[in-house]
Structures are given as C-alpha cells and as structure tokens.
Design a protein around this motif. Structure first.
Motif, PDB file in Angstrom:
ATOM      1  N   UNK A  27      -1.240  25.958  30.874  1.00 30.65           N
ATOM      2  CA  UNK A  27      -1.496  25.735  29.457  1.00 30.65           C
ATOM      3  C   UNK A  27      -2.539  24.630  29.333  1.00 30.65           C
ATOM      4  N   UNK A  28      -3.668  24.970  28.742  1.00 27.11           N
ATOM      5  CA  UNK A  28      -4.748  24.003  28.530  1.00 27.11           C
ATOM      6  C   UNK A  28      -4.780  23.692  27.043  1.00 27.11           C
ATOM      7  N   UNK A  29      -4.560  22.434  26.712  1.00 25.70           N
ATOM      8  CA  UNK A  29      -4.474  22.063  25.306  1.00 25.70           C
ATOM      9  C   UNK A  29      -5.227  20.762  25.056  1.00 25.70           C
ATOM     10  N   UNK A  30      -5.699  20.597  23.846  1.00 23.12           N
ATOM     11  CA  UNK A  30      -6.368  19.368  23.438  1.00 23.12           C
ATOM     12  C   UNK A  30      -5.754  18.907  22.128  1.00 23.12           C
ATOM     13  N   UNK A  31      -6.054  17.681  21.777  1.00 25.79           N
ATOM     14  CA  UNK A  31      -5.588  17.141  20.499  1.00 25.79           C
ATOM     15  C   UNK A  31      -6.531  16.039  20.070  1.00 25.79           C
ATOM     16  N   UNK A  32      -6.525  15.741  18.820  1.00 30.03           N
ATOM     17  CA  UNK A  32      -7.270  14.607  18.316  1.00 30.03           C
ATOM     18  C   UNK A  32      -6.302  13.459  18.088  1.00 30.03           C
TER      19      UNK A  32
END
Length: 155
Positions: free
Chosen positions: A133-138
């Motif tokens: 699972x590749x995820x990003x966030x601010x």
C-alpha cells in the motif's frame, strides 16, 4: 509469471498527485526487475467505481450460478481473485482513504469468490498473495496536537 493488480484511488491527475508519482515510480522499478510479470492498472476514478447500486447488495452475498467475469459488479471480485500481487495507491484525505477505495472494497468482498463462510466464521480465498500500500498525506501528524489523528499507521 505473476499477475499484478495496480489499484489507483486518487482524483488528482498523474502530474499533480504525489501518491501517483511515488507509486508509478515503484511500478516502473518493479517492471524492470520482474519483466515477465503482467501489470494490470485499475484506476478507480477512471473506471467510474460508484457505490453499490440499491437493491443489488444480495448479488454480493449469493451470486447466481453462471454470473461471471462480465457481470458489472462481480467482475471486480473475479479480477481481484485472479491477481497474484496487489499494489494499492491512494492518499489520505480528511483522515481517511478516498471513498472510491472503500466502494471498491465493497465490490470485491463477495461470498464464494474472495471469501466464504466456515463454521468458524469468514475465511479469505485470496491467501498467499502479496500486497503493498503506497499512500501519501498532507500535514504533519507524526507529533504534536495532531498525532492522535494519524490514521495512516495507527489503524
């Protein structure tokens, strides 16, 4: 040869999505190292994944004999089952994943295709497979006042 299902869940375009910049780079390197593997990209927004239609929930609990890979709802569960590996790519928005990803999960959780019930409860039928699972966030959630709101690693 492995079949890899690359599941993308972001309304932003390729050029503006940090998630896709990272996940596309990962996929390119994966292809370089696994040239015989087949990558199937499923962009949930481009696919038009919506919420389960009213009155069709029973199709997920008891598919009729003969309903198969061309069925508008069940086709996603069959595709998921047939994959050997999974790459999920999505951002965290408003402290959670995009609703389109949850809708997709509703489409792939189908009795008799991706899981079944036993005397001990539900049992998955997609065993022995790998996923990333590749995820990003601010924002900053690793410490300070928002640390308790971090849902990417605390769930």
């Amino acid at each position: 040869m492995n079949k890899v299902l690359y599941i993308k869940a972001n309304a932003k375009t390729e050029g503006e999505s940090r998630t896709f910049m990272i996940s596309d780079s990962f996929v390119q390197e994966y292809k370089r190292q696994n040239q015989d593997d087949e990558i199937i990209t499923l962009d949930l927004y481009k696919e038009g994944i919506g919420f389960l239609p009213v009155g069709q929930l029973n199709e997920l609990h008891s598919p009729k004999p003969g309903e198969g890979k061309d069925h508008p709802i069940l086709k996603y569960a069959f595709q998921f089952l047939e994959a050997d590996k999974y790459i999920f790519a999505e951002p965290l928005w408003n402290l959670g994943v995009p609703a389109v990803l949850k809708a997709y999960i509703d489409y792939i959780c189908v009795t008799g295709i991706t899981f079944h019930y036993t005397k001990d409860g539900p049992e998955g039928l997609c065993t022995g497979k790998k996923a990333i699972n590749i995820t990003t966030r601010g924002g900053k959630y690793s410490d300070g006042p928002f640390k308790e709101l971090e849902m990417g690693i605390n769930t």
